[in-house]
Scaffold this motif. Sequence first.
Motif, PDB file in Angstrom:
ATOM      1  N   LEU A 421     -29.876   5.868 -21.722  1.00 20.43           N
ATOM      2  CA  LEU A 421     -29.610   7.260 -21.389  1.00 20.43           C
ATOM      3  C   LEU A 421     -29.907   8.192 -22.560  1.00 20.43           C
ATOM      4  O   LEU A 421     -30.320   9.338 -22.369  1.00 20.43           O
ATOM      5  CB  LEU A 421     -28.159   7.424 -20.940  1.00 20.43           C
ATOM      6  N   ALA A 422     -29.696   7.693 -23.780  1.00 19.92           N
ATOM      7  CA  ALA A 422     -29.942   8.529 -24.959  1.00 19.92           C
ATOM      8  C   ALA A 422     -31.406   8.913 -25.103  1.00 19.92           C
ATOM      9  O   ALA A 422     -31.737   9.875 -25.809  1.00 19.92           O
ATOM     10  CB  ALA A 422     -29.471   7.808 -26.215  1.00 19.92           C
ATOM     11  N   LEU A 423     -32.299   8.170 -24.429  1.00 23.04           N
ATOM     12  CA  LEU A 423     -33.729   8.480 -24.507  1.00 23.04           C
ATOM     13  C   LEU A 423     -34.132   9.644 -23.612  1.00 23.04           C
ATOM     14  O   LEU A 423     -35.222  10.187 -23.762  1.00 23.04           O
ATOM     15  CB  LEU A 423     -34.547   7.247 -24.125  1.00 23.04           C
ATOM     16  N   HIS A 424     -33.247  10.027 -22.690  1.00 24.66           N
ATOM     17  CA  HIS A 424     -33.598  11.108 -21.766  1.00 24.66           C
ATOM     18  C   HIS A 424     -33.641  12.438 -22.509  1.00 24.66           C
ATOM     19  O   HIS A 424     -32.787  12.734 -23.357  1.00 24.66           O
ATOM     20  CB  HIS A 424     -32.596  11.177 -20.614  1.00 24.66           C
ATOM     21  N   GLU A 425     -34.601  13.249 -22.170  1.00 17.99           N
ATOM     22  CA  GLU A 425     -34.839  14.496 -22.904  1.00 17.99           C
ATOM     23  C   GLU A 425     -33.684  15.485 -22.822  1.00 17.99           C
ATOM     24  O   GLU A 425     -33.541  16.347 -23.695  1.00 17.99           O
ATOM     25  CB  GLU A 425     -36.117  15.159 -22.382  1.00 17.99           C
ATOM     26  N   ASP A 426     -32.827  15.377 -21.807  1.00 20.49           N
ATOM     27  CA  ASP A 426     -31.724  16.325 -21.654  1.00 20.49           C
ATOM     28  C   ASP A 426     -30.427  15.859 -22.312  1.00 20.49           C
ATOM     29  O   ASP A 426     -29.467  16.638 -22.385  1.00 20.49           O
ATOM     30  CB  ASP A 426     -31.445  16.583 -20.170  1.00 20.49           C
ATOM     31  N   VAL A 427     -30.384  14.607 -22.786  1.00 22.71           N
ATOM     32  CA  VAL A 427     -29.128  14.022 -23.253  1.00 22.71           C
ATOM     33  C   VAL A 427     -28.952  14.198 -24.756  1.00 22.71           C
ATOM     34  O   VAL A 427     -29.828  13.840 -25.543  1.00 22.71           O
ATOM     35  CB  VAL A 427     -29.067  12.524 -22.875  1.00 22.71           C
ATOM     36  N   ALA A 428     -27.781  14.728 -25.130  1.00 19.34           N
ATOM     37  CA  ALA A 428     -27.438  14.862 -26.548  1.00 19.34           C
ATOM     38  C   ALA A 428     -26.532  13.734 -27.017  1.00 19.34           C
ATOM     39  O   ALA A 428     -26.624  13.272 -28.154  1.00 19.34           O
ATOM     40  CB  ALA A 428     -26.761  16.213 -26.805  1.00 19.34           C
ATOM     41  N   ASP A 429     -25.650  13.274 -26.161  1.00 21.60           N
ATOM     42  CA  ASP A 429     -24.711  12.205 -26.520  1.00 21.60           C
ATOM     43  C   ASP A 429     -24.245  11.544 -25.230  1.00 21.60           C
ATOM     44  O   ASP A 429     -24.255  12.166 -24.154  1.00 21.60           O
ATOM     45  CB  ASP A 429     -23.508  12.789 -27.275  1.00 21.60           C
ATOM     46  N   VAL A 430     -23.828  10.278 -25.333  1.00 22.95           N
ATOM     47  CA  VAL A 430     -23.452   9.548 -24.123  1.00 22.95           C
ATOM     48  C   VAL A 430     -22.436   8.470 -24.466  1.00 22.95           C
ATOM     49  O   VAL A 430     -22.467   7.888 -25.548  1.00 22.95           O
ATOM     50  CB  VAL A 430     -24.697   8.922 -23.446  1.00 22.95           C
ATOM     51  N   ALA A 431     -21.527   8.227 -23.539  1.00 28.07           N
ATOM     52  CA  ALA A 431     -20.571   7.123 -23.634  1.00 28.07           C
ATOM     53  C   ALA A 431     -20.518   6.429 -22.279  1.00 28.07           C
ATOM     54  O   ALA A 431     -20.469   7.086 -21.236  1.00 28.07           O
ATOM     55  CB  ALA A 431     -19.191   7.640 -24.013  1.00 28.07           C
ATOM     56  N   VAL A 432     -20.522   5.102 -22.311  1.00 30.00           N
ATOM     57  CA  VAL A 432     -20.447   4.306 -21.089  1.00 30.00           C
ATOM     58  C   VAL A 432     -19.281   3.344 -21.206  1.00 30.00           C
ATOM     59  O   VAL A 432     -19.083   2.712 -22.246  1.00 30.00           O
ATOM     60  CB  VAL A 432     -21.765   3.530 -20.856  1.00 30.00           C
ATOM     61  N   PHE A 433     -18.506   3.238 -20.147  1.00 36.68           N
ATOM     62  CA  PHE A 433     -17.345   2.352 -20.158  1.00 36.68           C
ATOM     63  C   PHE A 433     -16.990   1.994 -18.712  1.00 36.68           C
ATOM     64  O   PHE A 433     -17.584   2.509 -17.765  1.00 36.68           O
ATOM     65  CB  PHE A 433     -16.149   3.018 -20.854  1.00 36.68           C
ATOM     66  N   GLY A 434     -16.034   1.098 -18.573  1.00 30.28           N
ATOM     67  CA  GLY A 434     -15.607   0.683 -17.254  1.00 30.28           C
ATOM     68  C   GLY A 434     -14.394   1.456 -16.785  1.00 30.28           C
ATOM     69  O   GLY A 434     -13.495   1.769 -17.569  1.00 30.28           O
ATOM     70  N   VAL A 435     -14.389   1.777 -15.510  1.00 30.22           N
ATOM     71  CA  VAL A 435     -13.224   2.412 -14.893  1.00 30.22           C
ATOM     72  C   VAL A 435     -12.805   1.561 -13.692  1.00 30.22           C
ATOM     73  O   VAL A 435     -13.604   0.788 -13.153  1.00 30.22           O
ATOM     74  CB  VAL A 435     -13.524   3.860 -14.451  1.00 30.22           C
ATOM     75  N   PRO A 436     -11.557   1.664 -13.274  1.00 28.70           N
ATOM     76  CA  PRO A 436     -11.072   0.783 -12.204  1.00 28.70           C
ATOM     77  C   PRO A 436     -11.841   0.955 -10.898  1.00 28.70           C
ATOM     78  O   PRO A 436     -12.188   2.070 -10.498  1.00 28.70           O
ATOM     79  CB  PRO A 436      -9.608   1.201 -12.029  1.00 28.70           C
ATOM     80  N   ASN A 437     -12.100  -0.172 -10.265  1.00 25.82           N
ATOM     81  CA  ASN A 437     -12.680  -0.189  -8.933  1.00 25.82           C
ATOM     82  C   ASN A 437     -11.922  -1.247  -8.141  1.00 25.82           C
ATOM     83  O   ASN A 437     -11.871  -2.409  -8.560  1.00 25.82           O
ATOM     84  CB  ASN A 437     -14.178  -0.532  -8.988  1.00 25.82           C
ATOM     85  N   ARG A 438     -11.323  -0.859  -7.056  1.00 25.21           N
ATOM     86  CA  ARG A 438     -10.435  -1.772  -6.332  1.00 25.21           C
ATOM     87  C   ARG A 438     -11.147  -3.034  -5.876  1.00 25.21           C
ATOM     88  O   ARG A 438     -10.603  -4.132  -5.935  1.00 25.21           O
ATOM     89  CB  ARG A 438      -9.817  -1.043  -5.127  1.00 25.21           C
ATOM     90  N   GLU A 439     -12.392  -2.898  -5.454  1.00 27.94           N
ATOM     91  CA  GLU A 439     -13.102  -4.057  -4.922  1.00 27.94           C
ATOM     92  C   GLU A 439     -13.734  -4.901  -6.023  1.00 27.94           C
ATOM     93  O   GLU A 439     -13.658  -6.129  -6.004  1.00 27.94           O
ATOM     94  CB  GLU A 439     -14.189  -3.610  -3.943  1.00 27.94           C
ATOM     95  N   PHE A 440     -14.379  -4.251  -7.018  1.00 19.54           N
ATOM     96  CA  PHE A 440     -15.142  -4.972  -8.036  1.00 19.54           C
ATOM     97  C   PHE A 440     -14.387  -5.175  -9.342  1.00 19.54           C
ATOM     98  O   PHE A 440     -14.910  -5.767 -10.270  1.00 19.54           O
ATOM     99  CB  PHE A 440     -16.458  -4.233  -8.316  1.00 19.54           C
ATOM    100  N   GLY A 441     -13.153  -4.690  -9.433  1.00 25.49           N
ATOM    101  CA  GLY A 441     -12.401  -4.794 -10.680  1.00 25.49           C
ATOM    102  C   GLY A 441     -12.675  -3.606 -11.577  1.00 25.49           C
ATOM    103  O   GLY A 441     -11.769  -2.864 -11.957  1.00 25.49           O
ATOM    104  N   SER A 462     -28.112  12.510 -10.654  1.00 23.14           N
ATOM    105  CA  SER A 462     -28.953  11.601  -9.870  1.00 23.14           C
ATOM    106  C   SER A 462     -30.222  11.243 -10.633  1.00 23.14           C
ATOM    107  O   SER A 462     -30.690  10.094 -10.596  1.00 23.14           O
ATOM    108  CB  SER A 462     -29.320  12.237  -8.529  1.00 23.14           C
ATOM    109  N   ALA A 463     -30.786  12.224 -11.330  1.00 21.14           N
ATOM    110  CA  ALA A 463     -32.002  11.969 -12.113  1.00 21.14           C
ATOM    111  C   ALA A 463     -31.729  10.988 -13.250  1.00 21.14           C
ATOM    112  O   ALA A 463     -32.555  10.116 -13.558  1.00 21.14           O
ATOM    113  CB  ALA A 463     -32.559  13.278 -12.656  1.00 21.14           C
ATOM    114  N   LEU A 464     -30.563  11.111 -13.887  1.00 15.99           N
ATOM    115  CA  LEU A 464     -30.208  10.186 -14.961  1.00 15.99           C
ATOM    116  C   LEU A 464     -29.996   8.775 -14.420  1.00 15.99           C
ATOM    117  O   LEU A 464     -30.363   7.779 -15.063  1.00 15.99           O
ATOM    118  CB  LEU A 464     -28.960  10.679 -15.690  1.00 15.99           C
ATOM    119  N   SER A 465     -29.407   8.676 -13.244  1.00 15.34           N
ATOM    120  CA  SER A 465     -29.237   7.359 -12.621  1.00 15.34           C
ATOM    121  C   SER A 465     -30.592   6.719 -12.344  1.00 15.34           C
ATOM    122  O   SER A 465     -30.797   5.523 -12.599  1.00 15.34           O
ATOM    123  CB  SER A 465     -28.442   7.488 -11.325  1.00 15.34           C
ATOM    124  N   ALA A 466     -31.522   7.512 -11.823  1.00 14.39           N
ATOM    125  CA  ALA A 466     -32.866   6.996 -11.556  1.00 14.39           C
ATOM    126  C   ALA A 466     -33.562   6.584 -12.844  1.00 14.39           C
ATOM    127  O   ALA A 466     -34.300   5.594 -12.884  1.00 14.39           O
ATOM    128  CB  ALA A 466     -33.682   8.054 -10.817  1.00 14.39           C
TER     129      ALA A 466
END
Length: 508
Positions: A421-441, A462-466
Amino acid sequence: MPTLHSWARQAPDKPACILADTGELLTYGVLDRRANAVAQLLLEVGLAPGDGVAILLDNDLAYFELVWGARRCGLYYTPISTHLKAEEAAFIVRDSGARALFASERYADAVAALLADNPAGCTVYAVRGEMPGARDYAAALEHFDRYAELPAGPVGKDFFYSSGTTGQPKGIRQPLFTNNRQAQASGDWVRDSFDFVQDMAYLSTAPLYHGAPLRFTMRTLESGGSVVVMRKFDAPAALAAVERYRITHSQWVPTMFFRLLALPPEVRSRYDLASHRCAIHAAAPCPPEIKEQMIAWWGPIVWEYYAGSERNGVTCISTADWLTHRGSVGRAVVGRLHILDEDQRELAPNQVGDVYFDGPEFVYHNDPEKTARSRNAAGWSTIGDVGYLDGEGFLYLTDRRSHMIISGGVNIYPAEIENRLALHEDVADVAVFGVPNREFGEEVKAVVALKDPSRASPELASALSAFCRETLSHVKCPRSIDFEPELPRHENGKLFKHVLKQRYLDRA
C-alpha cells in the motif's frame, strides 16, 4: 512402530488415502510402490539427503506418494499455497533451494516465473497436464516399475513457509530425523492424545499445503489408518463424508464450525455421525460459545491443540478439561511451558507474559536475526504469543506479541500488505492489523493516511484494495480500508499500532 512399507506388506489392499468426492483411492500397496518409484526418481536425478523438493498441487492423491518418496530419500519437502501469486510461489521455490518442483498445469504461471529466474537449476515435473519447460511426471515414474531397496539414511521432513515480518515468506526448518524410529516418535503425542490407531478413518477438510492437514494425514498413515481428503471444504459434503466413509477422526478450523452450525437443523440431522469419535480443531482462536455449540451437537469428542509451524511445543485439551477450563488451549504435551516477563523472568500463575517452550529446535531459513529473536538465554523459544498459565498448568492465550493476523486459520503478517500500500501514489502512511471477525476469528484492516486527506472516499478505498490484489493473494488483502489524517507515531518513527487496533477492539 510399523513403517508405510510394513503396513503395505501387512494389508496391501487396504485404502490408504481416498478423495472424498470421487472415491478415487490409493491402497497401501500402491502407495508404497509409487513412493518407492518417486524415491528412485529423485535419487537418479542427483538429489541427496538434505536437499529439497517443492509441491504446488491442489489436494491430490499424488501429494502422498511425493511426500513419502521425499521422506525415504532424506529430503526436505516444501508444500506451497495454491493461493499465492506466481512470483510469490516462485520465490519460495528459489528461497528453499528446492531441486525439483512438482506442479499441475493450473499453476503454469508460477512455473514460468520460476524458470525465468532459476539459479538452482530446479527441475519441474508436470503432475497434472502439460507445461512448457516441465517434464512429464507420469512418464518419468514409468522407468521405476520395480521395487528397489533404498540405502539407509536420514528421514525427510516438511519445510513449511509462512509470511515473514519483513514482507517475504520465511521458511521454518528443523534438523532431519536420523532414522524411522525418531521420525515416528515425533508423532507420539498425536497417537497418545487422539488415539490414532489402525482402525481409524481420518477426514482432512483443509488444503494439504497447510502444516496440520499434511502432518496429521502422515500420522494417520504411520498408524495404519485410512485418510479421506476433501478437495475443497463444504459443510454438508463434510458431514456426508463422515457418514459415507465411517470417519472416526477429523480436523477442523473454527471457520468450518461456523459453516456447520449455520446449516438448517434438518440438514444437520440428516447424516449418521455415529462413527465419529475424535474431532480436532486448531489454527485460530475459537469463540467459546461456538465451541460449546459444537460440543452440544457432537458430544464430548471435541479436542483442541495449540502449536505453530515451528513445532517448538504443543498443548492439548480434551472436551472434559475444556469445560472446566473454558477458553484454555490445554497443557503442554511437547516441550515445557514458561511464561516470561519483558526481563525474561518467569511469572507466577495467572500473570500474563510471553509464551516460551523449551521444546524442539528450529531455525528461520536464511534469517539468523529472526531466529535469534525467537530465543532467550536459556535456549527456550517463542513464536510471539502472549498468555498465562493457571495453577494447574493450563495455558490461556491473550494476544500475540507480533501483529500476526489469523483469519480462517491462515497466518497473515501486516508488513507485506503495508509495503504494498505504501507504493500507491496517494498513500503517505499506512497501518495494517487484525480486527475481530465472528466467522474467521480476525480480518485484515488497513488504516491509511493520505498525502491529500481531501481525497479520502469509498472509491479510493476500492482502488487501494484493487492495488493490493494486483500482487498479493486475496487472503492477504484488506477486507476494509479506513482513512485517518495522521497515524500515531513516536518521534523515532515507531508506529503505535496498538493504539489504532485498540480503537477497533473497543468498537467491537
